[in-house]
Write an enzyme that holds these catalytic residues in place. Structure first.
Site, PDB file in Angstrom:
ATOM      1  N   GLU A  65       0.511  -1.705   4.682  1.00  0.00           N
ATOM      2  CA  GLU A  65       0.880  -0.298   4.704  1.00  0.00           C
ATOM      3  C   GLU A  65       2.342  -0.188   5.116  1.00  0.00           C
ATOM      4  OE1 GLU A  65      -2.194   2.177   6.692  1.00  0.00           O
ATOM      5  OE2 GLU A  65      -0.571   3.618   6.754  1.00  0.00           O
ATOM      6  N   ALA A 124      -6.090   5.576   5.191  1.00  0.00           N
ATOM      7  CA  ALA A 124      -6.914   6.625   5.806  1.00  0.00           C
ATOM      8  C   ALA A 124      -8.158   6.941   4.974  1.00  0.00           C
ATOM      9  CB  ALA A 124      -6.071   7.888   6.055  1.00  0.00           C
ATOM     10  N   THR A 168      -4.081  12.055   9.995  1.00  0.00           N
ATOM     11  CA  THR A 168      -3.920  13.006  11.093  1.00  0.00           C
ATOM     12  C   THR A 168      -2.485  13.528  11.177  1.00  0.00           C
ATOM     13  OG1 THR A 168      -3.663  11.101  12.518  1.00  0.00           O
ATOM     14  CG2 THR A 168      -5.831  12.117  12.463  1.00  0.00           C
ATOM     15  N   GLU A 178     -13.067   3.033   5.194  1.00  0.00           N
ATOM     16  CA  GLU A 178     -13.047   2.544   6.569  1.00  0.00           C
ATOM     17  C   GLU A 178     -14.348   2.705   7.353  1.00  0.00           C
ATOM     18  OE1 GLU A 178      -9.424   4.948   6.968  1.00  0.00           O
ATOM     19  OE2 GLU A 178      -8.689   3.335   8.254  1.00  0.00           O
ATOM     20  N   PHE A 233      -6.115  -3.869   3.472  1.00  0.00           N
ATOM     21  CA  PHE A 233      -6.844  -3.577   4.719  1.00  0.00           C
ATOM     22  C   PHE A 233      -5.962  -2.944   5.785  1.00  0.00           C
ATOM     23  CE2 PHE A 233      -8.839  -7.345   2.712  1.00  0.00           C
ATOM     24  CZ  PHE A 233     -10.024  -6.759   2.326  1.00  0.00           C
ATOM     25  N   ARG A 273      -8.054  -1.327   8.849  1.00  0.00           N
ATOM     26  CA  ARG A 273      -9.312  -0.613   8.591  1.00  0.00           C
ATOM     27  C   ARG A 273      -9.897   0.055   9.847  1.00  0.00           C
ATOM     28  NH1 ARG A 273     -13.310  -3.610   4.421  1.00  0.00           N
ATOM     29  NH2 ARG A 273     -14.120  -1.790   3.350  1.00  0.00           N
ATOM     30  N   PHE A 330      -8.004   2.085  11.762  1.00  0.00           N
ATOM     31  CA  PHE A 330      -6.759   2.666  12.273  1.00  0.00           C
ATOM     32  C   PHE A 330      -6.880   3.129  13.724  1.00  0.00           C
ATOM     33  CE2 PHE A 330      -2.995   5.561  11.758  1.00  0.00           C
ATOM     34  CZ  PHE A 330      -2.164   4.710  11.043  1.00  0.00           C
ATOM     35  N   GLN A 373       0.833  -1.192   0.000  1.00  0.00           N
ATOM     36  CA  GLN A 373       0.000   0.000   0.000  1.00  0.00           C
ATOM     37  C   GLN A 373       0.875   1.253   0.000  1.00  0.00           C
ATOM     38  OE1 GLN A 373      -2.725  -2.030   3.282  1.00  0.00           O
ATOM     39  NE2 GLN A 373      -3.381   0.071   3.004  1.00  0.00           N
ATOM     40  N   ARG A 413      -5.293   8.178  16.548  1.00  0.00           N
ATOM     41  CA  ARG A 413      -6.645   8.123  15.967  1.00  0.00           C
ATOM     42  C   ARG A 413      -7.635   7.541  16.994  1.00  0.00           C
ATOM     43  NH1 ARG A 413      -9.546   8.826  11.118  1.00  0.00           N
ATOM     44  NH2 ARG A 413      -7.787   9.561   9.900  1.00  0.00           N
TER      45      ARG A 413
HETATM   46  N1  MTE Z   1     -11.508  -2.794   0.257  1.00  0.00           N
HETATM   47  C1  MTE Z   1     -10.953  -3.872  -0.318  1.00  0.00           C
HETATM   48  N2  MTE Z   1     -11.685  -4.605  -1.178  1.00  0.00           N
HETATM   49  N3  MTE Z   1      -9.668  -4.248  -0.043  1.00  0.00           N
HETATM   50  C2  MTE Z   1      -8.891  -3.546   0.849  1.00  0.00           C
HETATM   51  O1  MTE Z   1      -7.738  -3.905   1.080  1.00  0.00           O
HETATM   52  N4  MTE Z   1      -8.782  -1.618   2.407  1.00  0.00           N
HETATM   53  C3  MTE Z   1      -9.552  -0.715   3.270  1.00  0.00           C
HETATM   54  C4  MTE Z   1     -10.613   0.010   2.449  1.00  0.00           C
HETATM   55  N5  MTE Z   1     -11.368  -0.940   1.660  1.00  0.00           N
HETATM   56  C5  MTE Z   1      -9.467  -2.406   1.483  1.00  0.00           C
HETATM   57  C6  MTE Z   1     -10.802  -2.049   1.129  1.00  0.00           C
HETATM   58  C7  MTE Z   1      -8.734   0.276   3.939  1.00  0.00           C
HETATM   59  S1  MTE Z   1      -7.942  -0.169   5.361  1.00  0.00           S
HETATM   60  C8  MTE Z   1      -8.598   1.555   3.474  1.00  0.00           C
HETATM   61  S2  MTE Z   1      -7.698   2.716   4.310  1.00  0.00           S
HETATM   62  C9  MTE Z   1      -9.260   1.991   2.231  1.00  0.00           C
HETATM   63  O2  MTE Z   1      -9.941   0.906   1.577  1.00  0.00           O
HETATM   64  C10 MTE Z   1      -8.190   2.570   1.295  1.00  0.00           C
HETATM   65  O3  MTE Z   1      -8.661   2.889   0.053  1.00  0.00           O
HETATM   66  P1  MTE Z   1      -9.347   4.294  -0.283  1.00  0.00           P
HETATM   67  O4  MTE Z   1      -8.549   5.353   0.359  1.00  0.00           O
HETATM   68  O5  MTE Z   1      -9.290   4.334  -1.758  1.00  0.00           O
HETATM   69  O6  MTE Z   1     -10.736   4.204   0.255  1.00  0.00           O
HETATM   70  C1  QUE Z   2      -4.660   7.601   9.417  1.00  0.00           C
HETATM   71  C2  QUE Z   2      -3.814   6.802   8.733  1.00  0.00           C
HETATM   72  C3  QUE Z   2      -2.411   6.980   8.836  1.00  0.00           C
HETATM   73  C4  QUE Z   2      -1.923   8.004   9.654  1.00  0.00           C
HETATM   74  C5  QUE Z   2      -2.805   8.801  10.332  1.00  0.00           C
HETATM   75  C6  QUE Z   2      -4.162   8.594  10.212  1.00  0.00           C
HETATM   76  C7  QUE Z   2      -1.480   6.169   8.147  1.00  0.00           C
HETATM   77  C8  QUE Z   2      -0.102   6.450   8.293  1.00  0.00           C
HETATM   78  C9  QUE Z   2       0.328   7.497   9.130  1.00  0.00           C
HETATM   79  C10 QUE Z   2       1.694   7.894   9.310  1.00  0.00           C
HETATM   80  C11 QUE Z   2       2.020   8.828  10.275  1.00  0.00           C
HETATM   81  C12 QUE Z   2       3.312   9.274  10.453  1.00  0.00           C
HETATM   82  C13 QUE Z   2       4.316   8.816   9.630  1.00  0.00           C
HETATM   83  C14 QUE Z   2       4.013   7.879   8.648  1.00  0.00           C
HETATM   84  C15 QUE Z   2       2.713   7.439   8.495  1.00  0.00           C
HETATM   85  O1  QUE Z   2      -0.589   8.224   9.777  1.00  0.00           O
HETATM   86  O2  QUE Z   2      -1.889   5.259   7.426  1.00  0.00           O
HETATM   87  O3  QUE Z   2       4.984   7.460   7.860  1.00  0.00           O
HETATM   88  O4  QUE Z   2       5.606   9.255   9.766  1.00  0.00           O
HETATM   89  O5  QUE Z   2       0.766   5.678   7.626  1.00  0.00           O
HETATM   90  O6  QUE Z   2      -5.034   9.387  10.870  1.00  0.00           O
HETATM   91  O7  QUE Z   2      -4.296   5.812   7.967  1.00  0.00           O
HETATM   92 MO1  MOS Z   3      -6.320   1.656   5.909  1.00  0.00          MO
HETATM   93  S1  MOS Z   3      -6.064   0.869   7.811  1.00  0.00           S
HETATM   94  O1  MOS Z   3      -5.838   3.251   6.475  1.00  0.00           O
HETATM   95  O2  MOS Z   3      -4.934   1.003   5.166  1.00  0.00           O
END
Ligand code: MTE
Ligand code: QUE
Ligand code: MOS
Length: 748
Positions: A220, A497, A428, A699, A216, A330, A332, A185, A298
């Site tokens: 990441e 996010a 954030t 999410e 999901f 998902r 976070f 990701q 978060r």
């Molecule tokens: N949906 C599918 N089918 N597969 C995935 O891995 N990841 C989820 C969500 N929906 C996911 C999913 C998560 S954790 C996130 S953060 C968002 O998709 C990311 O994609 P978006 O920013 O395009 O919504």
């Molecule tokens: C939601 C997210 C992420 C987040 C904050 C959110 C995320 C993420 C990071 C993050 C923060 C500091 C860093 C970095 C990543 O923050 O996915 O490399 O230095 O990676 O509210 O989903």
């Molecule tokens: Mo989704 S937990 O921000 O990859």
């Protein structure tokens, strides 16, 4: 013609890393990992005819930590969790690499393992200093309350169980360069960590991502080590290397959703107004930081879910344990926070002898309220969604029917719960809220779009195609989404996010609008009329309402001959967001997503087995870019959320060994367990921060799953009466049965 993802998936035409055609001479890697949760490596004996690399072979730094630099790529003297990578074994075939791995002898000195966060806290094993968010004065407020309830909540973790396990292929190039195909990701995280490990500049590392078989959050930060190990082996061998984890390896070696243990204290007036709320979150981070601190933050943001509470104090403690580093999943950290306040409301309702929904409804956020971190509640839709449950599903009638059912059934009981959701959209960490897009229009009129977004089943590629097609005025099948590649989109934020479609869609929109403007002017020059008289839509050039006789392909080709640039790169950064960490106040989110659900369940009181019967949802989608995708995300999120709190139980023994290490012991919802999901799209919501007024969706629906837990507790209550429960997720049938057995059986 470019097909969409769904069509390719259904036909089995979609390629994943494991399907890629390998270059000649590709070698295969297998990872030797720690069999103990905590200890010292006394010695490792690698037979002379086995090719294996340890930390000693790393030319650069043995460090892949992202937010905090605390994670080795390969263990040095010490190991801190079962599954921690120690050596990379390589061979001409996968079978030989695995056989060679089994011939490596090693000896450890075992130390005590800590797996519980409160125990880690007692020993001072923390990832970072505790964080406090607060508003008002909770102590004074508790004194004015008619009811004050304090308790503990235990929340289980969750395995991502993406269909495609962690995988990468690395191909060494000239001049110390390497190209990596990774199921990640976060292509830039892979690029940065690999460059560091290899001791080369980032421009020597190219990362390419076609799509993921699910992420999901589990890919990441945690796709990075496998890609970096693969690249390290490829670079040391000077041969292409493939590394793909088996399901068991993936379950054992990778981190999961964070389990939390929490204390709360909630204070209410006798009318049911929540005046004060305190919570302490003990986060089980595992052995390294990974994204834990951002996740915990978060949790703090979502501590009050969809409620306005004037006095709040929350404390977040990230605890270091001897488990694989837990990671993004998902929501976070948001779901854990929302589960705790819903637990508090459930307990308060018991004490006050009212239904939880009476407290929930009375405290819902209203326009102009403030979140306790200082952001104003704007374009608030949570009340509308809640009311929409009655309007669209007549839930009052459903409640009557449930009561009737319970009055006339002894062996089965039904339950219900409401669950409102409010989820902040934006990373954030402010700096991550940026994205870029690169659009090429080729001379035949076909279009290639590159962005930082990674397709993982959530439909982001289709959404960006829709945005570009709308903006250019051409049909969807002319637009192809290119792979996500660090040479076309640099310094990318992870696809996370729920912001990928917003950020990358907005960047693509800016680029497409610029190209459209340029082509409109060009058409004006060709047709000898000012550009403002020209319109491009339906693949044609129009003058006013009349077709000009020039179609898209011809216009593009003429523009090329006139030496007009058919390429545009654009950048987007979310406006109006800020957060001050010295006081933990600000406006961290561009906007919020709102919704409400009503969940009905049924339990077999003798066996503890249950069914989630229906989930009725009113959700705020803004103006949906694609209803099918948004509906799919809602349904998928709900089922995943229900699984987290019901069937999915991660079991470890005291030595930190994962016992639920296969799909026979780790149960996820299947199609038979999936409830009937009825979705109503809330009308009249326009989001100024989303492309074409759309809203993020990835999410938020996950958190409707919380309703399933409290719906089941309500069914159990219908049997055992208004007794006190320990709130401990997941509510597996075993745990449900133990609650049911608390019924005091009166002898007739
Ligand atoms: N949906 C599918 N089918 N597969 C995935 O891995 N990841 C989820 C969500 N929906 C996911 C999913 C998560 S954790 C996130 S953060 C968002 O998709 C990311 O994609 P978006 O920013 O395009 O919504
Ligand atoms: C939601 C997210 C992420 C987040 C904050 C959110 C995320 C993420 C990071 C993050 C923060 C500091 C860093 C970095 C990543 O923050 O996915 O490399 O230095 O990676 O509210 O989903
Ligand atoms: Mo989704 S937990 O921000 O990859």
């Amino acid at each position: 013609m470019s097909k969409n993802e769904i069509e390719k998936h259904v036909k089995g035409e979609s390629l994943f890393v494991d399907d890629f055609t390998l270059p000649d001479r590709t070698w295969f890697a297998s990872i030797l990992d720690s069999p103990i949760a905590h200890g010292k490596i006394k010695h490792i004996n690698i037979p002379a005819d086995v090719r294996a690399f340890t930390y000693r072979d790393i030319p650069g730094e043995n460090q892949i930590g992202n937010i905090i630099q605390d994670e080795h790529l390969l263990a040095e003297e010490e190991v801190n969790y079962i599954g921690e990578p120690i050596a990379i074994v390589v061979a001409e075939t996968q079978e030989k690499a695995e056989a060679d791995k089994r011939r490596i002898e090693f000896e450890f000195e075992e130390h005590e393992a800590v797996t519980e966060p409160r125990e880690a806290f007692r020993r001072g094993m923390l990832i970072a200093p505790p964080v406090i968010f607060s508003i008002g004065n909770t102590e004074e407020a508790f004194n004015q309350c008619d009811y004050v309830i304090e308790d503990k909540v235990e929340i289980g973790g969750q395995e991502h169980l993406y269909l495609e396990t962690q995988a990468s292929i690395a191909i060494p190039g000239e001049d110390e360069s390497v190209k990596i195909y990774s199921s990640t990701q976060s292509p830039t995280a892979v690029q940065r960590a690999t460059a560091k490990v290899l001791g080369v500049a980032m421009n020597k590392v190219e990362v390419d991502v076609l799509r993921l078989g699910g992420g999901f959050g589990g890919k990441e930060d945690q796709a990075t080590p496998w890609a970096a190990m693969c690249a390290l082996a490829a670079s040391l061998l000077n041969k292409p290397v493939k590394l793909r984890l088996s399901r068991q390896e993936d379950l054992r070696m990778t981190g999961k959703r964070h389990p939390y243990s929490a204390d709360y204290k909630i204070g209410l007036t006798k009318e049911g107004k929540i005046l004060a709320y305190e919570a302490t979150f003990y986060q089980n981070a595992g052995a390294c930081a990974d994204l834990s601190t951002a996740i915990l933050e978060r949790t703090m943001f979502h501590a009050t879910n969809s409620y306005f509470i004037p006095n709040v104090k929350t404390t977040g403690i990230s605890c270091k344990t001897n488990l694989p580093p837990n990671t993004a999943f998902r929501g976070f950290g948001g779901p854990q926070a929302m589960f705790v306040i819903e637990s508090a409301i459930f307990k308060a309702a018991r004490q006050m002898n009212v239904e939880p929904y009476e407290i929930q409804r009375k405290n819902l956020l209203k326009e102009g309220d403030y979140f306790y971190y200082g952001q104003k509640v704007e374009r608030c839709k949570v009340g509308k969604c809640w009311e929409g449950l009655e309007k669209n599903f007549v839930v009052s009638k459903k409640i009557e029917e449930i009561k009737k059912f319970n009055d006339s059934n002894k062996l089965f009981k039904k339950g219900f719960a409401f669950i409102p959701i409010t989820f902040g959209i934006s990373f954030t960490s402010k700096f991550l809220n940026q994205a870029s897009a690169l659009i090429h229009i080729y001379t035949d009129g076909s279009v290639g779009v590159s962005t930082a977004a990674v397709e993982m089943g959530q439909g982001v590629n289709e959404k960006i195609r829709i945005i570009v097609a709308k903006a250019l005025g051409i049909s969807l099948n002319k637009i192809k989404m290119e792979t996500t590649n660090t040479t076309r989109a640099a310094n990318t934020s992870p696809t996370a996010a729920s912001s990928a479609a917003d950020l990358n869609g907005n960047a693509a929109l800016i680029a497409a609008n610029e190209l459209k403007k340029r082509l409109t002017e060009t058409a004006g020059r060709i047709l000898k009329t000012p550009g403002e008289n020209i319109a491009i839509y339906k693949d044609k050039v129009w003058v006013g309402e009349k077709s000009s006789g020039i179609n898209w392909e011809e216009l593009v080709n003429r523009a090329y001959l006139m030496r007009v640039s058919l390429t545009e790169q654009a950048f987007y950064a979310t406006p109006d967001i800020h957060f001050n960490r010295s006081v933990n106040k600000g406006r961290p989110f561009a906007y919020h997503v709102f919704g409400a659900a009503f969940v009905v369940s049924k339990i077999d009181v003798l066996r503890g087995v249950y069914e989630i019967e229906e989930v009725n949802v009113v959700h705020d989608y803004g103006e949906s870019l694609n209803i099918t995708i948004d509906k799919g995300q809602t349904e998928g999120g709900i089922v995943q959320g229900i699984g987290w709190l019901t069937l999915e139980e991660l079991a470890q023994n005291e030595e930190g060994k994962l016992l639920s290490n296969s799909l026979s012991t780790y149960k996820i919802p299947d199609i038979y367990f999936t409830p009937k999901i009825n979705i109503h799209f809330l009308e009249g919501s326009k989001n100024p921060y989303g492309p074409f007024k759309s809203k993020a969706i990835g999410e938020p629906p996950f958190m409707y799953g919380i309703g399933a837990y409290f719906s089941l507790l309500s069914a159990i209550k219908a049997y055992v009466g208004n007794i006190d429960f320990k709130i401990h997720s997941p509510l597996t049938p075993e745990r449900a049965l133990s609650l049911l057995s608390k019924k005091k059986l009166v002898k007739a």
